[in-house]
Motif scaffolding. Structure first.
Motif, mmCIF file in Angstrom:
data_model
loop_
_atom_site.group_PDB
_atom_site.id
_atom_site.type_symbol
_atom_site.label_atom_id
_atom_site.label_comp_id
_atom_site.label_asym_id
_atom_site.label_seq_id
_atom_site.Cartn_x
_atom_site.Cartn_y
_atom_site.Cartn_z
ATOM 1 N N ASP A 18 -23.216 -82.657 17.217
ATOM 2 C CA ASP A 18 -23.222 -83.810 18.117
ATOM 3 C C ASP A 18 -24.613 -84.265 18.517
ATOM 4 O OD1 ASP A 18 -20.503 -83.770 18.023
ATOM 5 O OD2 ASP A 18 -20.207 -82.948 20.039
ATOM 6 N N ASN A 19 -25.618 -83.426 18.299
ATOM 7 C CA ASN A 19 -26.976 -83.758 18.753
ATOM 8 C C ASN A 19 -28.009 -83.493 17.663
ATOM 9 O OD1 ASN A 19 -26.471 -84.054 21.894
ATOM 10 N ND2 ASN A 19 -25.398 -82.201 21.236
ATOM 11 N N PRO A 20 -27.871 -84.148 16.486
ATOM 12 C CA PRO A 20 -28.782 -83.810 15.382
ATOM 13 C C PRO A 20 -30.256 -84.045 15.713
ATOM 14 C CG PRO A 20 -27.585 -85.839 14.927
ATOM 15 C CD PRO A 20 -26.936 -85.219 16.125
ATOM 16 N N MET A 24 -33.267 -78.251 18.964
ATOM 17 C CA MET A 24 -32.578 -77.237 18.165
ATOM 18 C C MET A 24 -33.346 -75.922 18.127
ATOM 19 S SD MET A 24 -29.739 -78.446 17.056
ATOM 20 C CE MET A 24 -28.985 -80.076 17.108
ATOM 21 N N SER A 25 -34.178 -75.710 19.119
ATOM 22 C CA SER A 25 -34.905 -74.449 19.182
ATOM 23 C C SER A 25 -33.924 -73.305 19.382
ATOM 24 C CB SER A 25 -35.902 -74.470 20.338
ATOM 25 O OG SER A 25 -35.211 -74.529 21.583
ATOM 26 N N LEU A 26 -34.336 -72.123 18.979
ATOM 27 C CA LEU A 26 -33.474 -70.953 19.140
ATOM 28 C C LEU A 26 -33.165 -70.726 20.612
ATOM 29 C CD1 LEU A 26 -31.994 -68.746 17.663
ATOM 30 C CD2 LEU A 26 -34.073 -67.360 17.719
ATOM 31 N N ASP A 27 -34.128 -71.013 21.476
ATOM 32 C CA ASP A 27 -33.891 -70.855 22.909
ATOM 33 C C ASP A 27 -32.782 -71.786 23.383
ATOM 34 O OD1 ASP A 27 -35.774 -68.873 23.353
ATOM 35 O OD2 ASP A 27 -37.384 -70.299 23.745
ATOM 36 N N VAL A 56 -28.926 -75.722 11.067
ATOM 37 C CA VAL A 56 -29.415 -76.990 11.614
ATOM 38 C C VAL A 56 -29.937 -77.883 10.496
ATOM 39 C CG1 VAL A 56 -31.248 -78.014 13.018
ATOM 40 C CG2 VAL A 56 -29.920 -76.093 13.914
ATOM 41 N N ARG A 57 -30.715 -77.328 9.598
ATOM 42 C CA ARG A 57 -31.272 -78.121 8.489
ATOM 43 C C ARG A 57 -30.163 -78.706 7.623
ATOM 44 N NH1 ARG A 57 -32.709 -76.891 3.173
ATOM 45 N NH2 ARG A 57 -34.537 -77.996 2.362
ATOM 46 N N ARG A 58 -29.171 -77.897 7.291
ATOM 47 C CA ARG A 58 -28.076 -78.373 6.434
ATOM 48 C C ARG A 58 -27.298 -79.496 7.107
ATOM 49 N NH1 ARG A 58 -23.142 -76.685 6.528
ATOM 50 N NH2 ARG A 58 -23.657 -74.758 7.662
ATOM 51 N N VAL A 59 -26.991 -79.331 8.395
ATOM 52 C CA VAL A 59 -26.231 -80.358 9.117
ATOM 53 C C VAL A 59 -27.041 -81.638 9.225
ATOM 54 C CG1 VAL A 59 -25.301 -80.972 11.385
ATOM 55 C CG2 VAL A 59 -24.793 -78.724 10.391
ATOM 56 N N ARG A 60 -28.312 -81.533 9.547
ATOM 57 C CA ARG A 60 -29.149 -82.728 9.674
ATOM 58 C C ARG A 60 -29.252 -83.485 8.350
ATOM 59 N NH1 ARG A 60 -34.170 -80.424 13.456
ATOM 60 N NH2 ARG A 60 -33.345 -81.262 15.440
ATOM 61 N N LEU A 61 -29.435 -82.762 7.257
ATOM 62 C CA LEU A 61 -29.622 -83.437 5.969
ATOM 63 C C LEU A 61 -28.309 -84.030 5.453
ATOM 64 C CD1 LEU A 61 -32.173 -81.007 4.281
ATOM 65 C CD2 LEU A 61 -32.614 -83.251 5.290
ATOM 66 N N ASP A 81 -33.402 -90.239 13.690
ATOM 67 C CA ASP A 81 -32.045 -90.074 14.212
ATOM 68 C C ASP A 81 -31.469 -88.696 13.929
ATOM 69 O OD1 ASP A 81 -32.087 -92.632 15.198
ATOM 70 O OD2 ASP A 81 -30.859 -93.506 13.611
ATOM 71 N N VAL A 82 -31.980 -88.013 12.898
ATOM 72 C CA VAL A 82 -31.464 -86.674 12.592
ATOM 73 C C VAL A 82 -32.459 -85.581 12.977
ATOM 74 C CG1 VAL A 82 -29.970 -87.517 10.752
ATOM 75 C CG2 VAL A 82 -32.257 -86.691 10.171
ATOM 76 N N GLY A 83 -33.485 -85.955 13.741
ATOM 77 C CA GLY A 83 -34.310 -84.924 14.356
ATOM 78 C C GLY A 83 -35.617 -84.584 13.688
ATOM 79 N N TYR A 84 -36.092 -85.422 12.750
ATOM 80 C CA TYR A 84 -37.389 -85.167 12.123
ATOM 81 C C TYR A 84 -38.462 -85.998 12.804
ATOM 82 C CZ TYR A 84 -35.276 -82.351 8.481
ATOM 83 O OH TYR A 84 -34.625 -81.343 7.810
#
Length: 276
Positions: A18-20, A24-27, A56-61, A81-84
């Motif tokens: 829901d939040n690409p 997305m840090s481990l914390d 996270v990488r797979r979902v974003r891509l 929009d996908v976090g890059y």
């Protein structure tokens, strides 16, 4: 205890999908799970077979690939929009995953034939066979909304099966698609993300019986983001020429390999259309 870990996993997977473009840090993911960062990373990897970063990488891509094919949005905007942080890092990640730059992927359009080089009324060619199938039972999680976002429900289904040791009851992974996206509002689309099922179905799963009969089976090879072109070929090219009539039952997709350990171009999906 397993239910507690299952709920933590589902919260994290929901957050990732829901939040690409979010944190997305481990914390942050550990906070979502309400566990320490150290222990959460171990739990996530043990339950999914991936690290948090890989998921996270797979979902974003995958989200980016879908946007490239379904919209004319500039790749630089899609990257944000996908976090890059910038288009260059996005392009490197996308090329490494799909083997094509974002612009090449969009130009290729649909697999295996380039969508943008076909004239109206022309379709990519995919192998289609007719075969007899016995009765099957499907069970999984109900997904509501855009079919292209069903991946998050499959992630949740996998997490539930892992936490409850249900894999022995699963056959091939499949999706059951009850509605036509061309004549129903996106928010009302219903599908099941699950598998063929053996034995008793858990109370919180959806299930349905897939009837026996003749099925047209189109084999699509390539990224899930390009599967819409295979449906166009099945309904717009093969079906009118086949002399067959479709039965009034949902379409199925049967997934023959795993996107976690298979290159996108090598993913194999069977689209199954029941025939009258």
């Amino acid at each position: 205890m397993s239910q507690s870990y299952e709920k933590r996993m589902l919260r994290v997977l929901q957050y990732i999908h829901d939040n690409p473009a979010g944190d997305m840090s481990l914390d942050r993911l550990a906070d979502e799970a309400a566990m320490s960062r150290f222990h959460w990373h171990r739990v996530f990897r043990a339950m999914t077979g991936e690290t948090c970063a890989q998921a996270v990488r797979r979902v974003r891509l995958h989200r980016a690939a879908t946007m490239l094919l379904d919209s004319s949005t500039d790749p630089a905007r899609i990257a944000r929009d996908v976090g890059y942080d910038n288009a260059r890092s996005f392009a490197r990640a996308f090329q490494g995953h799909y083997g094509l730059s974002p612009s090449e992927f969009r130009k290729r359009g649909s697999f295996p034939a380039p969508l943008l080089t076909r004239r109206k009324g022309e379709f990519a060619m995919y192998p289609v066979t007719i075969r007899e199938e016995g009765v099957r039972k499907a069970a999984g999680l109900l997904h509501k909304g855009n079919y292209s976002e069903i991946g998050k429900s499959f992630e949740a289904f996998g997490a539930v099966c892992q936490s409850r040791n249900l894999w022995a009851q699963c056959g091939p992974m499949l999706g059951v698609y009850f509605d036509n996206p061309d004549d129903k509002a996106e928010a009302d689309l219903r599908s099941i993300a699950g598998a063929t099922w053996h034995g008793e179905v858990p109370e919180d799963f959806e299930s349905c019986e897939i009837p026996a009969g003749r099925y047209a089976v189109l084999t699509y090879t390539g990224p899930y983001a390009g599967i819409h072109g295979a449906y166009e070929a099945l309904f717009g090219e093969w079906l009118p020429k086949s002399g067959e009539m479709p039965a009034d039952t949902p379409c199925l997709e049967v997934y023959l390999n795993n996107p976690r350990d298979t290159a996108p171009d090598d993913l194999v999906t069977e689209i199954c259309l029941a025939l009258a």
